[in-house]
Motif scaffolding. Structure first.
Motif, PDB file in Angstrom:
ATOM      1  N   SER A  15     -14.749 -67.944  57.932  1.00  0.00           N
ATOM      2  CA  SER A  15     -15.850 -67.293  58.184  1.00  0.00           C
ATOM      3  C   SER A  15     -16.382 -68.093  59.816  1.00  0.00           C
ATOM      4  O   SER A  15     -16.817 -67.182  60.706  1.00  0.00           O
ATOM      5  CB  SER A  15     -17.175 -67.547  57.551  1.00  0.00           C
ATOM      6  N   PHE A  20     -14.135 -66.473  62.574  1.00  0.00           N
ATOM      7  CA  PHE A  20     -14.252 -65.138  62.989  1.00  0.00           C
ATOM      8  C   PHE A  20     -15.509 -65.163  63.888  1.00  0.00           C
ATOM      9  O   PHE A  20     -15.507 -64.286  64.797  1.00  0.00           O
ATOM     10  CB  PHE A  20     -14.775 -64.538  61.833  1.00  0.00           C
ATOM     11  N   ILE A  38     -19.149 -61.601  59.418  1.00  0.00           N
ATOM     12  CA  ILE A  38     -17.897 -61.119  58.572  1.00  0.00           C
ATOM     13  C   ILE A  38     -18.375 -60.664  57.471  1.00  0.00           C
ATOM     14  O   ILE A  38     -19.365 -61.103  56.689  1.00  0.00           O
ATOM     15  CB  ILE A  38     -16.626 -62.273  58.374  1.00  0.00           C
ATOM     16  N   ASP A  39     -17.887 -59.465  56.793  1.00  0.00           N
ATOM     17  CA  ASP A  39     -18.383 -58.910  55.662  1.00  0.00           C
ATOM     18  C   ASP A  39     -17.411 -59.635  54.453  1.00  0.00           C
ATOM     19  O   ASP A  39     -16.357 -59.903  54.501  1.00  0.00           O
ATOM     20  CB  ASP A  39     -18.593 -57.566  55.612  1.00  0.00           C
ATOM     21  N   GLY A  67     -13.775 -58.181  54.496  1.00  0.00           N
ATOM     22  CA  GLY A  67     -13.000 -59.035  55.605  1.00  0.00           C
ATOM     23  C   GLY A  67     -13.089 -60.408  55.456  1.00  0.00           C
ATOM     24  O   GLY A  67     -11.918 -60.935  55.820  1.00  0.00           O
ATOM     25  N   LEU A  68     -13.800 -61.209  54.725  1.00  0.00           N
ATOM     26  CA  LEU A  68     -13.877 -62.542  54.218  1.00  0.00           C
ATOM     27  C   LEU A  68     -12.399 -62.843  53.450  1.00  0.00           C
ATOM     28  O   LEU A  68     -11.769 -63.483  53.428  1.00  0.00           O
ATOM     29  CB  LEU A  68     -14.984 -63.158  53.775  1.00  0.00           C
ATOM     30  N   ALA A  70      -9.217 -61.926  55.114  1.00  0.00           N
ATOM     31  CA  ALA A  70      -8.652 -63.053  56.118  1.00  0.00           C
ATOM     32  C   ALA A  70      -8.289 -64.448  55.394  1.00  0.00           C
ATOM     33  O   ALA A  70      -7.647 -65.161  56.036  1.00  0.00           O
ATOM     34  CB  ALA A  70      -9.893 -63.260  57.035  1.00  0.00           C
TER      35      ALA A  70
END
Length: 306
Positions: free
Chosen positions: A275, A278, A290-291, A294-295, A298
């Motif tokens: 996070s 990002f 970051i949503d 996405g988290l 990633a």
């Protein structure tokens, strides 16, 4: 009829940053310098944590003081646009501001004004109804929330704080350090005293663990009952690093989100690192979060920086 609970109540830390991009973090010769366009951003630490949790889909409440001024109106407009649940009291001292210098490598140096008096507190009748609905409370170190700990502990609500670049001595930070269950801070000002300060937080306070972030050098985690902290490397950023403003707030949000999911602390560190990395990929303070999909993606792709 009872109201639905908040996963997180964030208290304090709303304001506006002015970001100035410079080639180097140093005073140049002469008395003026042309720089790229200067922008204002709704920002500060509570803002980053609250919007980070909100973007991850966690029911979040944010409370603070704001001024009845241009900056305060900008904050309210931004939260209305995000759909963030925010309540405030008007401060006659205005909305807090910061000036952030950001160099070509994305490193920053911040100047924060001290417009709130040291004895300014959120009244109990204002904060208590929100606290009673919260599963977890995150307290920014702005001082307005210092008197909340007695009620937090009485209600059995877990709490966290970010001490930022505490030197391990300043008494203002000490209340937060020793009264919070989960403690975060920057390793920047600690040097060789890192282990000493981490142990003081755990040994003298109530923290289950403390995390000292170190930017590109990763972070250090000390857990209650362990003799020495563990070092974790940073993750390799997936986007070019353009601005480190808000990276620490993003780390806190990612870490605590994973903790609330019941993940092991090692996985919480990874989520926080992803996070934070990002956040470094977008210019300005707290301009992109970051949503949850996405988290998760990633984290699955993450590799140590090297």
């Amino acid at each position: 009829m009872s109201l639905p609970p908040y996963d997180v109540l964030v208290v304090g830390g709303a304001g506006v940053d002015t970001v100035v991009r410079v080639e180097r973090l140093e005073v140049p010769p002469g008395d003026s310098l042309h720089v790229p366009p200067v922008y204002d951003y709704v920002a500060h630490t509570g803002n980053g944590v609250a919007l980070g949790f909100h973007t991850l889909g966690r029911p979040t409440k944010f409370i603070d003081y704001l001024g009845d001024d241009v900056q305060g109106h900008a904050v309210l407009a931004a939260y209305a646009g995000h759909g963030l649940d925010f309540s405030h009291l008007v401060s006659p001292h205005g909305t807090p501001r910061g000036i952030n210098l950001v160099d070509a490598q994305g490193r920053r140096f911040s100047f924060y004004d001290s417009r709130h008096p040291a004895d300014l507190r959120l009244p109990r009748e204002f904060y208590l109804p929100h606290l009673e609905r919260a599963r977890h409370v995150h307290l920014s170190i702005t001082g307005v929330n210092r008197d909340m700990y007695e009620d937090i502990h009485r209600l059995g609500v877990t709490c966290s704080t970010d001490l930022h670049d505490w030197d391990g001595v300043n008494p203002h930070h000490l209340t937060y350090a020793l009264s919070s269950d989960h403690v975060f801070l920057s390793a920047a000002g600690l040097g060789a005293r890192l282990e000493e300060v981490l142990h003081r937080i755990v040994d003298e306070g109530r923290a289950r663990f403390v995390v000292a972030t170190a930017g590109a050098d990763g972070c250090h985690l000390l857990v209650r009952g362990e003799e020495k902290s563990r070092h974790f490397p940073a993750v390799r950023p997936e986007r070019p690093v353009v601005d480190s403003n808000g990276a620490g707030d993003a780390f806190v949000t990612g870490f605590l989100h994973a903790l609330m999911e019941g993940q092991p602390l090692e996985d919480c560190v990874l989520a926080g690192s992803v996070s934070g990395a990002f956040a470094c990929g977008s210019a300005g303070t707290h301009t992109e979060f970051i949503d949850l999909p996405g988290l998760r993606a990633a984290v699955a792709r993450a590799v140590p920086a090297g």
